[in-house]
Design a protein around this motif. Sequence first.
Motif, PDB file in Angstrom:
ATOM      1  N   MET A  63       0.487  -1.048  -0.091  1.00 17.53           N
ATOM      2  CA  MET A  63      -0.146  -0.199  -0.176  1.00 17.53           C
ATOM      3  C   MET A  63       1.053   1.553  -0.170  1.00 17.53           C
ATOM      4  O   MET A  63       1.613   1.217   0.753  1.00 17.53           O
ATOM      5  N   THR A  64       0.637   2.303  -0.561  1.00 19.51           N
ATOM      6  CA  THR A  64       1.191   3.625  -0.675  1.00 19.51           C
ATOM      7  C   THR A  64      -0.012   4.538  -0.094  1.00 19.51           C
ATOM      8  O   THR A  64      -0.990   4.640  -0.601  1.00 19.51           O
ATOM      9  N   ILE A  65       0.574   5.685   0.863  1.00 17.06           N
ATOM     10  CA  ILE A  65      -0.375   6.181   1.452  1.00 17.06           C
ATOM     11  C   ILE A  65       0.356   7.859   1.265  1.00 17.06           C
ATOM     12  O   ILE A  65       1.991   7.870   1.741  1.00 17.06           O
ATOM     13  N   THR A  66      -0.656   8.230   0.684  1.00 17.85           N
ATOM     14  CA  THR A  66      -0.387  10.046  -0.148  1.00 17.85           C
ATOM     15  C   THR A  66      -1.351  10.831   0.704  1.00 17.85           C
ATOM     16  O   THR A  66      -2.610  10.811   0.536  1.00 17.85           O
ATOM     17  N   LEU A  67      -0.468  11.642   0.824  1.00 14.14           N
ATOM     18  CA  LEU A  67      -1.223  12.719   2.408  1.00 14.14           C
ATOM     19  C   LEU A  67      -1.469  12.966   0.997  1.00 14.14           C
ATOM     20  O   LEU A  67      -0.568  14.261   0.114  1.00 14.14           O
ATOM     21  N   ILE A  68      -2.667  14.299   1.100  1.00 14.39           N
ATOM     22  CA  ILE A  68      -2.820  15.101  -0.213  1.00 14.39           C
ATOM     23  C   ILE A  68      -3.602  16.925  -0.084  1.00 14.39           C
ATOM     24  O   ILE A  68      -4.840  16.087   1.084  1.00 14.39           O
ATOM     25  N   ALA A  69      -2.905  17.313   0.187  1.00 10.13           N
ATOM     26  CA  ALA A  69      -3.422  19.123   0.216  1.00 10.13           C
ATOM     27  C   ALA A  69      -3.162  19.928   0.186  1.00 10.13           C
ATOM     28  O   ALA A  69      -2.438  20.035  -1.055  1.00 10.13           O
ATOM     29  N   ALA A  70      -3.615  21.103   0.350  1.00  8.55           N
ATOM     30  CA  ALA A  70      -3.049  22.386  -0.572  1.00  8.55           C
ATOM     31  C   ALA A  70      -3.358  23.236   0.824  1.00  8.55           C
ATOM     32  O   ALA A  70      -4.154  23.434   1.763  1.00  8.55           O
ATOM     33  N   ALA A  71      -1.925  23.936   1.244  1.00  8.69           N
ATOM     34  CA  ALA A  71      -1.929  25.124   2.664  1.00  8.69           C
ATOM     35  C   ALA A  71      -0.976  25.989   2.062  1.00  8.69           C
ATOM     36  O   ALA A  71      -0.008  26.073   1.475  1.00  8.69           O
ATOM     37  N   ALA A  72      -1.059  26.832   3.433  1.00 11.20           N
ATOM     38  CA  ALA A  72      -0.547  28.308   2.642  1.00 11.20           C
ATOM     39  C   ALA A  72       1.357  28.200   3.085  1.00 11.20           C
ATOM     40  O   ALA A  72       1.252  27.054   3.767  1.00 11.20           O
ATOM     41  N   GLU A  73       1.791  29.221   3.204  1.00  9.39           N
ATOM     42  CA  GLU A  73       2.809  29.277   3.106  1.00  9.39           C
ATOM     43  C   GLU A  73       3.376  28.714   5.241  1.00  9.39           C
ATOM     44  O   GLU A  73       4.311  28.755   5.222  1.00  9.39           O
ATOM     45  N   ASN A  74       2.585  28.995   5.242  1.00 12.10           N
ATOM     46  CA  ASN A  74       2.580  28.903   7.001  1.00 12.10           C
ATOM     47  C   ASN A  74       1.582  27.689   7.331  1.00 12.10           C
ATOM     48  O   ASN A  74       1.700  27.287   8.666  1.00 12.10           O
ATOM     49  N   ASN A  75       2.055  26.760   6.382  1.00 15.79           N
ATOM     50  CA  ASN A  75       1.080  25.644   6.789  1.00 15.79           C
ATOM     51  C   ASN A  75      -0.344  25.595   6.805  1.00 15.79           C
ATOM     52  O   ASN A  75      -1.233  24.580   7.420  1.00 15.79           O
ATOM     53  N   ALA A  76      -1.322  26.915   6.780  1.00 16.10           N
ATOM     54  CA  ALA A  76      -2.335  26.766   7.419  1.00 16.10           C
ATOM     55  C   ALA A  76      -3.507  26.238   6.045  1.00 16.10           C
ATOM     56  O   ALA A  76      -3.531  26.114   4.851  1.00 16.10           O
ATOM     57  N   LEU A  77      -4.410  25.080   7.027  1.00 19.62           N
ATOM     58  CA  LEU A  77      -5.480  24.509   5.547  1.00 19.62           C
ATOM     59  C   LEU A  77      -6.500  25.221   6.017  1.00 19.62           C
ATOM     60  O   LEU A  77      -7.366  25.119   4.201  1.00 19.62           O
ATOM     61  N   GLY A  78      -7.275  26.103   6.702  1.00 16.78           N
ATOM     62  CA  GLY A  78      -9.146  26.571   6.889  1.00 16.78           C
ATOM     63  C   GLY A  78      -8.764  27.230   7.696  1.00 16.78           C
ATOM     64  O   GLY A  78      -7.935  27.404   8.681  1.00 16.78           O
ATOM     65  N   LYS A  79     -10.019  27.406   7.930  1.00 23.26           N
ATOM     66  CA  LYS A  79     -10.368  28.104   9.873  1.00 23.26           C
ATOM     67  C   LYS A  79     -12.079  27.950   9.035  1.00 23.26           C
ATOM     68  O   LYS A  79     -12.826  27.921   8.252  1.00 23.26           O
ATOM     69  N   ASP A  80     -12.535  27.733  10.460  1.00 22.51           N
ATOM     70  CA  ASP A  80     -14.038  27.087  10.719  1.00 22.51           C
ATOM     71  C   ASP A  80     -14.240  26.213   9.920  1.00 22.51           C
ATOM     72  O   ASP A  80     -15.236  26.345   9.229  1.00 22.51           O
ATOM     73  N   ASN A  81     -13.173  24.807   9.824  1.00 25.22           N
ATOM     74  CA  ASN A  81     -14.170  23.679   8.856  1.00 25.22           C
ATOM     75  C   ASN A  81     -14.170  24.423   7.822  1.00 25.22           C
ATOM     76  O   ASN A  81     -14.574  23.312   6.667  1.00 25.22           O
ATOM     77  N   GLN A  82     -13.297  24.971   6.727  1.00 31.17           N
ATOM     78  CA  GLN A  82     -13.840  25.504   5.207  1.00 31.17           C
ATOM     79  C   GLN A  82     -12.449  25.755   5.314  1.00 31.17           C
ATOM     80  O   GLN A  82     -11.230  26.089   5.503  1.00 31.17           O
ATOM     81  N   LEU A  83     -11.907  25.535   3.533  1.00 37.43           N
ATOM     82  CA  LEU A  83     -11.264  25.860   3.040  1.00 37.43           C
ATOM     83  C   LEU A  83     -10.898  27.178   2.889  1.00 37.43           C
ATOM     84  O   LEU A  83     -12.223  28.152   2.626  1.00 37.43           O
ATOM     85  N   VAL A  84      -9.588  28.585   2.931  1.00 35.13           N
ATOM     86  CA  VAL A  84      -9.525  29.621   2.606  1.00 35.13           C
ATOM     87  C   VAL A  84      -9.220  30.176   1.275  1.00 35.13           C
ATOM     88  O   VAL A  84      -9.030  31.245   0.947  1.00 35.13           O
TER      89      VAL A  84
END
Length: 162
Positions: free
Chosen positions: A1-22
């Motif tokens: 099994m290959t485990i891949t993390l997939i994400a979009a993150a800001a320069e400061n690693n921020a992913l989101g706010k209040d359970n939403q993408l920004v």
Amino acid sequence: MTITLIAAAAENNALGKDNQLVWHLPDDFKRFKKLTSGHHIIMGRKTLESMNGPLPNRTNIVITRKEDYTYQGCTIVHSLEEALKACPQNEEVFVIGGGEIYKQALDIADKIELTRVHTTIDDADTFFPEIDKEKWHLTEEEYHPKDEKHKFDFTYKTWIKK
């Protein structure tokens, strides 16, 4: 099994706010769909709920601490270990969030598909874990400038565990 993390993150690693993408990045959504379609995807309950339900053409596995939680079209589990056992052992599996699930999966992941969004979100409340460059090797980068559909510049980055 290959485990891949997939994400979009800001320069400061921020992913989101209040359970939403920004941000709204249509090309990143297209890439996400292309990479994850036909695969098992693992996510936390809050990520599922922020998407208003399971993603089509994928097997949605949801991790929650809530014992009696159910969601139509999803396999519900109570740990990352249980989620991985529910996946085919000979295929690529994608971890799609949120921050807590990424943190738990980082040490066992083989690959990271990260869209680095070239901005900083100061009031974010969810973050992607720091990528330790001693453990991870950057193998691909593809830069996309901002345009009429994309408010921010971003770069697709593929990291492979050393």
